[in-house]
Design an enzyme around this catalytic site. Structure first.
Site, PDB file in Angstrom:
ATOM      1  CB  THR A 346      -0.739   0.315   1.289  1.00  0.00           C
ATOM      2  OG1 THR A 346       0.182   0.364   2.331  1.00  0.00           O
ATOM      3  CG2 THR A 346      -2.008  -1.632   1.476  1.00  0.00           C
ATOM      4  CB  CYS A 347       0.105   4.572  -1.191  1.00  0.00           C
ATOM      5  SG  CYS A 347       0.401   4.455  -3.044  1.00  0.00           S
ATOM      6  CG  ASP A 348      -0.242   4.569   6.131  1.00  0.00           C
ATOM      7  OD1 ASP A 348       0.883   5.081   6.571  1.00  0.00           O
ATOM      8  OD2 ASP A 348      -0.871   4.209   6.510  1.00  0.00           O
TER       9      ASP A 348
END
Ligand SMILES: *Cc1c(COP(=O)(O)O)cnc(C)c1O
Length: 397
Positions: A346-348
């Protein structure tokens, strides 16, 4: 990874896979796709038998929240296990297996096979549960009033607050009546026309401090004695909860050692006809599942190899957040190892599995794996960022 002192830290020695298994998992992942969460039912059966061998007189109610895959429920049901559920959907997963039973057997089944062990139940849930005449836990007077009004057919088990010292996951700040008010609560239930059938406790998950169980048994025995003295009513069920530790690393003491201690205390404190239940969750599933994921990206940051794989802490590795667990990421590939970072998809930036895996040089498309990842993992996986939970595959079912 060094894990001394951590009840849930795994070391690479424990995680290492033999050649046959390694080839089997790689072939499965190539065929089925990744991320792939493999459930080994032979292991689940082995764990259940080990539990029963050590506690032959204790009925095991598998805590469904540890891994609610219906296939696991089916395997355990066939072995004669019972179930601890904490929500209406979990209740229905278990109840689904008895749809075709005659009414009489159905009611026996509810009592013998299911305990609703969440002490806090929404009114809507109580209204739905009432028709099944279930066994439910409670730990406060407000809940008792709700049960009286919305599920008067339920049988009750009072959950006690007991020491959780040294357990990996603490539960005593959220649940349990103080022992000092327990008998008043039991009396209040009887005064409302409800029936308290038993007592329960939970020593905390992955409990490696066995004294917690000993103290909890003593507290329970005192309350049972005082209840009989003050109300003339008999408590016939004792539910000793979960917490049975998994050998994530060699320092975790064995279940045999715990069983010897527990059986001696139970024999000393309770009459022979006391019905004893337990709610093992982690113990039955943790070592039965393996995750295989794939390297989908690679970069060097400050000279350190960084691998991006297609599973992470919002998904099967969620136990690293919620369960205080660490899962070493291992490669099937051999070669000189260097300290590497492993990130989820994910982009976190929070989606970081480890900054210090010891991995050989990996390429895009290479497979990695984590073992002993069956409890509190896929159960709390999300769909964050559009990435769905891992695909589940059953072996030895
Ligand atoms: C989570 C839970 C369990 C299972 O605990 P484990 O430590 O996984 O064995 C048992 N009983 C209750 C009430 C729970 O909430």
């Amino acid at each position: 990874m060094t894990t001394t002192g951590s009840a849930c830290g795994q070391d690479n020695a424990v995680s290492h896979m033999d050649r046959g298994s390694s080839e089997m998992f790689q072939a499965l992942a190539r065929k089925e796709g990744t991320p792939l969460f493999v459930i080994d039912h032979a292991k689940i059966r082995e764990n259940y038998r080990e539990f029963k061998k050590n506690f032959p007189k204790i009925q095991a109610y598998f805590a469904v929240k540890a891994n609610s895959n219906p296939g696991i429920v089916k395997t355990l049901m066939d072995l004669g296990a019972s179930f601890d559920v904490a929500s209406m959907p979990e209740f229905m997963i278990v109840h689904n297996f008895i749809k075709d039973m005659p009414d009489k057997e159905r009611q026996d089944f509810i009592w013998d096979r299911i305990i609703y062990a969440n002490t806090i139940k929404p009114i809507e849930t109580l209204e739905e549960l009432n028709q099944y005449k279930p066994l439910v836990t409670f730990d406060n007077i407000e809940e008792l009033k709700k049960i009286r009004q919305h599920a008067p057919q339920a049988g009750l088990v009072l959950r006690l607050r007991v020491p959780n010292t040294g357990s990996m996951v603490e539960l005593s700040s959220k649940f349990g009546a103080d022992p000092g008010e327990a008998v008043d609560l039991i009396k209040a239930a009887f005064d409302l026309g409800l029936v308290v059938e038993g007592l329960s406790f939970h020593v905390g998950s992955q409990c490696t401090n066995f004294e917690n169980y000993v103290v909890a048994l003593q507290i329970s025995a005192n309350i049972i004695e005082e209840t009989e003295h003050r109300t003339g009513r008999k408590i016939r069920i004792l539910d000793i909860g979960g917490g049975f530790p998994v050998k994530y690393n060699p320092e975790v003491r064995s279940i045999e050692e715990l069983a010897v201690k527990l059986k001696a205390e139970i024999a000393r404190l309770f009459p022979d006809d006391m019905e004893i239940l337990a709610e093992p969750g982690r113990f039955l599933v943790a070592n039965a599942c393996t995750l295989v994921a794939k390297v989908v990206g690679k970069a060097y940051r400050d000279g350190k190899p960084c691998y991006y794989i297609n599973d992470g802490v919002y998904h099967t590795y969620s136990g690293q957040v919620f369960d205080h667990c660490t899962y070493p990421v291992l490669a099937f590939k051999e070669g000189p190892r260097q300290i590497s970072a492993v990130f989820g998809p994910t982009c976190d930036a929070f989606d970081t599995i480890t900054l210090s895996a010891e991995l050989p040089e990996l390429d895009i498309g290479d497979l990695v794996y984590s073992v002993n990842i069956g409890a509190y993992s896929i159960a709390s996986s999300t769909y964050f960022n559009g990435f769905p939970p891992a695909k589940v595959f059953h072996i030895n079912q």
